[in-house]
Design an enzyme around this catalytic site. Structure first.
Site, PDB file in Angstrom:
ATOM      1  N   VAL A   1       0.838  -1.200   0.000  1.00 40.87           N
ATOM      2  CA  VAL A   1       0.000   0.000   0.000  1.00 40.87           C
ATOM      3  C   VAL A   1       0.874   1.252   0.000  1.00 40.87           C
ATOM      4  O   VAL A   1       0.577   2.234  -0.692  1.00 40.87           O
ATOM      5  CB  VAL A   1      -0.963   0.007   1.214  1.00 40.87           C
ATOM      6  CG1 VAL A   1      -1.760   1.311   1.274  1.00 40.87           C
ATOM      7  CG2 VAL A   1      -1.900  -1.192   1.166  1.00 40.87           C
ATOM      8  N   CYS A   2       1.962   1.220   0.746  1.00 41.31           N
ATOM      9  CA  CYS A   2       2.812   2.401   0.934  1.00 41.31           C
ATOM     10  C   CYS A   2       3.280   3.051  -0.369  1.00 41.31           C
ATOM     11  O   CYS A   2       3.187   4.275  -0.506  1.00 41.31           O
ATOM     12  CB  CYS A   2       4.000   2.065   1.828  1.00 41.31           C
ATOM     13  SG  CYS A   2       3.523   1.499   3.475  1.00 41.31           S
TER      14      CYS A   2
END
Length: 175
Positions: free
Chosen positions: A49-50
């Site tokens: 996600v980052c």
């Protein structure tokens, strides 16, 4: 978690703005002077996600600069891990804004965003004014990404010093 009206904590951390040790520098609140600061933490490098969030913020870096705001990323990873990830991920390679290496977890702890169970920072975003006062703070679960456009919209609203209605956007009438 520190919130609106609190002073953003002092820090001295290594900032990474590229992929080599030459892109490492010491950073503090003083480094960024009397401008708005968008400080956003992610849990850790080399995750899923980052990079979507980091690239999303990166696409808006020029918009933040146009508003006299500096974009500052951070995680509890080291400077070398930041550089390695930037160099190995196509969406992160072109980014130029600094990533703070909060390896001792000191800043994350002072901000109250350290996820003790996971040993990393939660996803947190702070909009800090030129006097280093937090004007906006949000924290989400480790699994939920943020909306960088919403952060930009909120910065626009804060910079009006006016009352801004729900879903207000720059250029619209204030209350």
């Amino acid at each position: 978690m520190l919130s609106v009206g609190n002073k953003f904590p002092e820090f001295k951390l290594t900032a990474v703005s590229g992929t080599s040790p030459e892109s490492f520098s010491e950073a503090s609140l003083e480094t960024y002077g009397k401008q708005w600061k968008i400080v956003f933490f992610w849990p850790k490098d080399f995750t899923f996600v980052c990079p979507t969030e980091i690239a999303g913020f990166g696409k808006l870096e020029g918009d933040f600069k146009d508003r006299d705001a500096v974009l500052i990323g951070a995680s509890t990873d080291s400077d070398f891990v930041h550089a390695a990830w930037r160099g190995s991920h196509n969406d992160l390679k072109p980014l130029t804004f600094p990533w703070l290496a909060d390896i001792k977890k000191d800043l994350a702890s002072k901000l109250g965003i350290l996820n003790e169970e996971a040993g990393v920072a939660n996803r947190a975003t702070f909009i800090v004014d030129p006097e280093n006062i937090i004007r906006y703070a949000e924290m989400t679960d480790l699994s939920v990404g943020r909306n960088p456009n919403e952060t930009l919209r909120i910065l626009d609203a804060l910079q009006t010093d006016e009352l801004c209605p729900c879903n207000w956007h720059k250029g619209e009438a204030t209350l």
